[in-house]
Design a protein around this motif. Sequence first.
Motif, PDB file in Angstrom:
ATOM      1  N   LYS A  96      -2.149  -5.892   3.570  1.00 47.16           N
ATOM      2  CA  LYS A  96      -3.197  -5.645   4.560  1.00 47.16           C
ATOM      3  C   LYS A  96      -3.588  -4.178   4.685  1.00 47.16           C
ATOM      4  O   LYS A  96      -4.737  -3.857   5.018  1.00 47.16           O
TER       5      LYS A  96
ATOM      6  N   ALA B  52      -6.641  -8.303  -0.493  1.00 47.98           N
ATOM      7  CA  ALA B  52      -7.108  -7.161   0.294  1.00 47.98           C
ATOM      8  C   ALA B  52      -8.532  -6.835  -0.138  1.00 47.98           C
ATOM      9  O   ALA B  52      -8.979  -7.248  -1.209  1.00 47.98           O
ATOM     10  N   GLY B  53      -9.230  -6.066   0.686  1.00 44.71           N
ATOM     11  CA  GLY B  53     -10.605  -5.733   0.357  1.00 44.71           C
ATOM     12  C   GLY B  53     -11.527  -6.934   0.546  1.00 44.71           C
ATOM     13  O   GLY B  53     -11.170  -7.933   1.170  1.00 44.71           O
ATOM     14  N   THR B  54     -12.709  -6.812  -0.011  1.00 43.76           N
ATOM     15  CA  THR B  54     -13.718  -7.859   0.177  1.00 43.76           C
ATOM     16  C   THR B  54     -13.855  -8.774  -1.037  1.00 43.76           C
ATOM     17  O   THR B  54     -14.727  -9.633  -1.052  1.00 43.76           O
TER      18      THR B  54
ATOM     19  N   ASP C 241      -6.671  -2.613   3.180  1.00 45.80           N
ATOM     20  CA  ASP C 241      -7.964  -2.796   3.850  1.00 45.80           C
ATOM     21  C   ASP C 241      -8.469  -1.505   4.494  1.00 45.80           C
ATOM     22  O   ASP C 241      -9.641  -1.408   4.866  1.00 45.80           O
ATOM     23  N   GLN C 242      -7.583  -0.536   4.643  1.00 48.11           N
ATOM     24  CA  GLN C 242      -7.995   0.745   5.210  1.00 48.11           C
ATOM     25  C   GLN C 242      -8.822   1.573   4.225  1.00 48.11           C
ATOM     26  O   GLN C 242      -9.484   2.536   4.625  1.00 48.11           O
TER      27      GLN C 242
ATOM     28  N   CYS D 265      -2.312  -6.885  -5.012  1.00 49.99           N
ATOM     29  CA  CYS D 265      -3.104  -7.009  -3.783  1.00 49.99           C
ATOM     30  C   CYS D 265      -4.605  -7.139  -4.009  1.00 49.99           C
ATOM     31  O   CYS D 265      -5.294  -7.812  -3.228  1.00 49.99           O
ATOM     32  N   LEU D 266      -5.119  -6.500  -5.032  1.00 50.87           N
ATOM     33  CA  LEU D 266      -6.566  -6.471  -5.214  1.00 50.87           C
ATOM     34  C   LEU D 266      -6.964  -7.214  -6.486  1.00 50.87           C
ATOM     35  O   LEU D 266      -6.324  -7.060  -7.522  1.00 50.87           O
TER      36      LEU D 266
ATOM     37  N   THR E  53      -1.028 -11.655   1.943  1.00 49.30           N
ATOM     38  CA  THR E  53      -2.073 -10.955   2.688  1.00 49.30           C
ATOM     39  C   THR E  53      -1.454  -9.955   3.670  1.00 49.30           C
ATOM     40  O   THR E  53      -1.951  -8.831   3.833  1.00 49.30           O
TER      41      THR E  53
ATOM     42  N   ARG F 279       0.842  -1.199   0.000  1.00 55.49           N
ATOM     43  CA  ARG F 279       0.000   0.000   0.000  1.00 55.49           C
ATOM     44  C   ARG F 279       0.880   1.253   0.000  1.00 55.49           C
ATOM     45  O   ARG F 279       0.567   2.250  -0.671  1.00 55.49           O
TER      46      ARG F 279
END
Length: 309
Positions: free
Chosen positions: A140, A108-110, A143-144, A103-104, A136, A78
């Motif tokens: 992480k 990360a994320g949903t 996720d913010q 990451c996405l 992960t 990030r």
Amino acid sequence: MSHKQLLAFSLFLSSVVLMLVFATQNSGDSDHAPIRLVMHGSSSAPSGDNSTNDTQATETLATNTAIADPLEQSKDLRAIFEQNKNAQDAARQQLAYRAWRTCLPNFAGTGGDTLRQQMQLLADNTPQKIAYKQLTERCKNFDQLSADEIRQQQQIQQAHWSDGMVRTAGERASQLLQQEQYAAAMQAANAALATRNPQALESLRGFVNAYLRSNSLDEEQQAALSIRAQAFTLAACQLGYPCAADSLQATEQCAYSGVCEGNIRERLLAAFPHDAGGDRQRQQLLLDNARILKELQAPHPDLQTLLNP
């Protein structure tokens, strides 16, 4: 390696987008010393195959750049994304895109529910689950971001992809090929080859596969060229592309496909069946690797030469 794992391996290496930043030579720092490659035939071939005589000659290639890849070194992808997402130059935009793509949505994320559920079925000490946890952890802090922020950034990154800003050299050449701009595609691919840049060289694997799909080749020609496409990754590894077992690409491959043993070169060689046919394919891969490295020693390396039988 099972057929399912082999297919997953091939798909992974064909689709992965890997962008690097190159640092200039610094004679006072061993990490930035000139890279000198000495390739010895089958030194990395798995034991027990018939590829020990794959090349009799030793090829030597030198380059004056060393790879400095912030993503390989960073434990917080990030942070890399935030530092580079608003940059005006393509190299930094590519870093941001690569951090985002790594990451996405899966780490990360949903959006990573499917992969997360698959990991829950594995024991904690399996290499695949360990790789998943490592990625992960590195992802992480994404996720913010809120769901709206993720959607907005996804649109921005997709726009960068569409306009070509964050594509690799091989991907830009492949796009031209898909648009049936053959001369422009070959010109772009040759320009990438002429840089002798490990990242650009690795990206040409995708271009060779695109070339294969765009031409009417018989089954034997397709099989031979498919192996040659893999050889671009092999050659890039020998020129400094990050291919270690703990590299980001290898970790991603392990997490996604369960192919976790050895470095990228060793995985490519091990992917062929352990029979007479597989031994011939393994030997052909090593010979094609040597052919690429030899062509790179020419004053003006020509990709078309490497696409010919």
